[in-house]
Design a protein around this motif. Structure first.
Motif, short mmCIF file in Angstrom:
data_model
loop_
_atom_site.label_atom_id
_atom_site.label_comp_id
_atom_site.label_asym_id
_atom_site.label_seq_id
_atom_site.Cartn_x
_atom_site.Cartn_y
_atom_site.Cartn_z
N GLN A 105 72.87 -54.95 -31.71
CA GLN A 105 74.02 -54.18 -32.20
C GLN A 105 75.28 -54.64 -31.49
OE1 GLN A 105 74.58 -50.05 -30.53
NE2 GLN A 105 72.36 -50.10 -30.51
N GLN A 106 76.40 -54.36 -32.13
CA GLN A 106 77.69 -54.75 -31.57
C GLN A 106 78.66 -53.61 -31.78
OE1 GLN A 106 78.77 -58.36 -33.66
NE2 GLN A 106 78.53 -59.59 -31.82
N VAL A 107 79.59 -53.43 -30.85
CA VAL A 107 80.63 -52.41 -31.00
C VAL A 107 81.99 -53.10 -30.94
CG1 VAL A 107 81.67 -50.34 -30.02
CG2 VAL A 107 79.18 -50.62 -29.97
N ASP A 108 82.82 -52.83 -31.95
CA ASP A 108 84.21 -53.29 -31.96
C ASP A 108 85.08 -52.07 -32.21
OD1 ASP A 108 84.75 -56.46 -32.28
OD2 ASP A 108 82.78 -55.94 -33.09
N GLY A 109 85.75 -51.57 -31.18
CA GLY A 109 86.60 -50.39 -31.35
C GLY A 109 85.80 -49.22 -31.90
N ALA A 110 86.22 -48.74 -33.07
CA ALA A 110 85.59 -47.55 -33.68
C ALA A 110 84.35 -47.89 -34.49
CB ALA A 110 86.61 -46.84 -34.56
N PHE A 111 83.94 -49.15 -34.48
CA PHE A 111 82.88 -49.59 -35.39
C PHE A 111 81.67 -50.15 -34.64
CE2 PHE A 111 86.99 -49.94 -37.36
CZ PHE A 111 86.80 -49.27 -38.56
N THR A 112 80.51 -49.58 -34.95
CA THR A 112 79.24 -50.10 -34.44
C THR A 112 78.55 -50.84 -35.56
OG1 THR A 112 79.00 -48.24 -32.93
CG2 THR A 112 77.00 -49.52 -33.42
N ARG A 113 78.05 -52.02 -35.28
CA ARG A 113 77.36 -52.80 -36.31
C ARG A 113 75.90 -52.97 -35.95
NH1 ARG A 113 80.46 -58.10 -36.21
NH2 ARG A 113 81.46 -57.31 -34.35
N VAL A 114 75.05 -52.79 -36.95
CA VAL A 114 73.61 -52.99 -36.76
C VAL A 114 73.03 -53.35 -38.13
CG1 VAL A 114 73.01 -50.54 -37.15
CG2 VAL A 114 71.55 -51.96 -35.69
N HIS A 115 71.94 -54.10 -38.13
CA HIS A 115 71.36 -54.52 -39.42
C HIS A 115 70.71 -53.35 -40.16
CE1 HIS A 115 69.57 -57.08 -42.44
NE2 HIS A 115 68.36 -56.69 -42.13
N GLY A 116 69.73 -52.68 -39.51
CA GLY A 116 68.98 -51.62 -40.18
C GLY A 116 69.50 -50.24 -39.82
N SER A 117 69.15 -49.80 -38.62
CA SER A 117 69.62 -48.50 -38.15
C SER A 117 69.70 -48.55 -36.63
CB SER A 117 68.67 -47.38 -38.56
OG SER A 117 67.52 -47.38 -37.72
N LEU A 118 70.40 -47.59 -36.04
CA LEU A 118 70.52 -47.57 -34.58
C LEU A 118 69.19 -47.17 -33.93
CD1 LEU A 118 74.10 -46.10 -34.37
CD2 LEU A 118 73.38 -48.39 -33.68
N ARG A 119 68.32 -46.48 -34.67
CA ARG A 119 67.01 -46.09 -34.14
C ARG A 119 66.05 -47.28 -34.13
NH1 ARG A 119 63.80 -41.03 -36.73
NH2 ARG A 119 63.75 -42.31 -38.60
N ASP A 120 66.16 -48.13 -35.13
CA ASP A 120 65.26 -49.27 -35.26
C ASP A 120 66.09 -50.41 -35.88
OD1 ASP A 120 63.28 -51.10 -35.69
OD2 ASP A 120 61.97 -49.76 -36.83
N ALA A 134 69.01 -39.42 -37.86
CA ALA A 134 68.61 -40.04 -36.59
C ALA A 134 69.60 -41.16 -36.21
CB ALA A 134 67.20 -40.60 -36.71
N HIS A 135 70.08 -41.86 -37.23
CA HIS A 135 71.07 -42.92 -37.01
C HIS A 135 72.38 -42.33 -36.48
CE1 HIS A 135 73.40 -46.60 -37.94
NE2 HIS A 135 74.28 -45.79 -38.48
N PHE A 136 72.87 -41.30 -37.15
CA PHE A 136 74.13 -40.67 -36.71
C PHE A 136 74.01 -40.09 -35.30
CE2 PHE A 136 75.77 -40.15 -41.27
CZ PHE A 136 76.81 -41.05 -41.08
N ALA A 137 72.81 -39.60 -34.96
CA ALA A 137 72.62 -39.01 -33.63
C ALA A 137 72.82 -40.07 -32.54
CB ALA A 137 71.23 -38.40 -33.53
N LEU A 138 72.57 -41.32 -32.87
CA LEU A 138 72.71 -42.41 -31.89
C LEU A 138 74.05 -43.14 -32.01
CD1 LEU A 138 69.10 -43.84 -32.27
CD2 LEU A 138 70.01 -42.66 -30.26
N GLN A 139 74.83 -42.79 -33.03
CA GLN A 139 76.10 -43.49 -33.28
C GLN A 139 77.18 -42.93 -32.36
OE1 GLN A 139 77.20 -44.09 -37.49
NE2 GLN A 139 79.30 -43.49 -36.96
N GLU A 140 77.67 -43.79 -31.44
CA GLU A 140 78.64 -43.31 -30.45
C GLU A 140 80.07 -43.57 -30.88
OE1 GLU A 140 77.29 -45.12 -26.82
OE2 GLU A 140 75.66 -43.65 -26.59
N THR A 141 80.26 -44.30 -31.95
CA THR A 141 81.61 -44.56 -32.48
C THR A 141 81.81 -43.74 -33.76
OG1 THR A 141 80.77 -46.45 -33.71
CG2 THR A 141 81.72 -46.90 -31.54
N ALA A 142 83.03 -43.71 -34.23
CA ALA A 142 83.31 -42.92 -35.44
C ALA A 142 82.58 -43.49 -36.66
CB ALA A 142 84.82 -42.89 -35.69
N PHE A 143 82.46 -44.81 -36.68
CA PHE A 143 81.91 -45.45 -37.88
C PHE A 143 80.84 -46.47 -37.52
CE2 PHE A 143 86.50 -44.62 -38.41
CZ PHE A 143 86.39 -43.50 -39.24
N SER A 144 79.93 -46.67 -38.45
CA SER A 144 78.95 -47.74 -38.28
C SER A 144 78.88 -48.55 -39.57
CB SER A 144 77.56 -47.18 -37.92
OG SER A 144 77.10 -46.29 -38.91
#
Ligand code: ZN
Length: 243
Positions: A105-120, A134-144
């Motif tokens: 995963q990668q974080v750029d400012g307000a955006f987290t990028r991941v292929h599938g989900s933050l859980r897996d 479950a994905h939103f629960a792990l999302q620390e930025t405003a957007f993914s």
């Protein structure tokens, strides 16, 4: 900054080149990919080279992991496994190194990028309310921003209520915020929503808008290369119908 969001390119150089040309016309100056750079298609090295020329940054998908030897193909369906093994045997050492070094995963400012989900990160499909929560629960930025499903989608979190998941209209900009959201730009190299044209999206990081685009590309050229490479026929024919 106008960022082109590219997911699931899947070694389809003709599709990538059509998307890059169109995204440049849209004013894209940065390039983020969401994984599955390779797998299925005939041009893994050329696609990786092109991403390098663009200065694209991105995350690892399940097909990238398999081609790099990070995972084996036991969890792939037989056709995907066959293409993954072909890709692993085909790619150059620099390509393998590039794929193996992609972050989960990668974080750029307000955006987290991941292929599938933050859980897996490489395997989970965001297709159910439970998976999205479950994905939103792990999302620390405003957007993914995610890929993997090969479907363009905007999911907006609604505290206390089910998430709002919508298929975005082509050519229409979706405004993000203030609610948290997850965006899937759709698939460059093997769309599966019944429309064979390549998908991409343009993210404006200041205006907080995402513009969803479709572009035609030379499907026959990619299919011809796949036949020459001996890739499985069902993977070739599905490109014509976007399934
Ligand atoms: Zn994919």
């Amino acid at each position: 900054m106008r960022v082109a969001l590219l997911s699931d390119i899947h070694s389809n150089l003709a599709a990538l080149d059509a998307v890059v040309a169109a995204a440049k016309e849209d004013g894209a100056t940065a390039w983020w990919h969401l994984g599955d750079v390779v797998g299925y298609g005939p041009d893994p090295d050329a696609v990786i080279e092109r991403l390098g020329e663009l200065g694209a940054s991105g995350v690892m998908g399940n097909h990238d992991a398999a081609a790099a030897g990070v995972i084996d193909t036991s969890d792939f369906n037989p056709l995907a496994a066959e293409a993954a093994l072909w890709t692993a045997a085909e790619i150059s050492t620099p390509s393998r190194d590039y794929l193996a070094a992609l972050p989960l995963q990668q974080v750029d400012g307000a955006f987290t990028r991941v292929h599938g989900s933050l859980r897996d990160p490489i395997w989970e499909y965001l297709r159910t309310e439970k998976a999205v929560r479950a994905h939103f629960a792990l999302q620390e930025t405003a957007f993914s921003i995610v890929g993997h499903t090969h479907f363009p989608l905007v999911i907006v979190e609604q505290p206390g209520r089910p998430v709002d998941a919508r298929v975005p209209d082509e050519g229409k900009a979706v405004k993000l915020g203030p609610a948290r959201a997850c965006v899937n730009p759709g698939c460059v190299g093997q769309p599966r929503d019944g429309d064979p044209r390549a998908c991409y999206a343009i993210l404006d990081t200041e205006a907080l808008t995402v513009l969803f685009r479709r572009v035609p590309y030379d499907i026959a050229a990619t299919q011809e290369k796949m036949r020459t490479a001996g890739l499985p026929e069902p993977l070739i024919s599905r490109l014509s119908v976007g399934r």
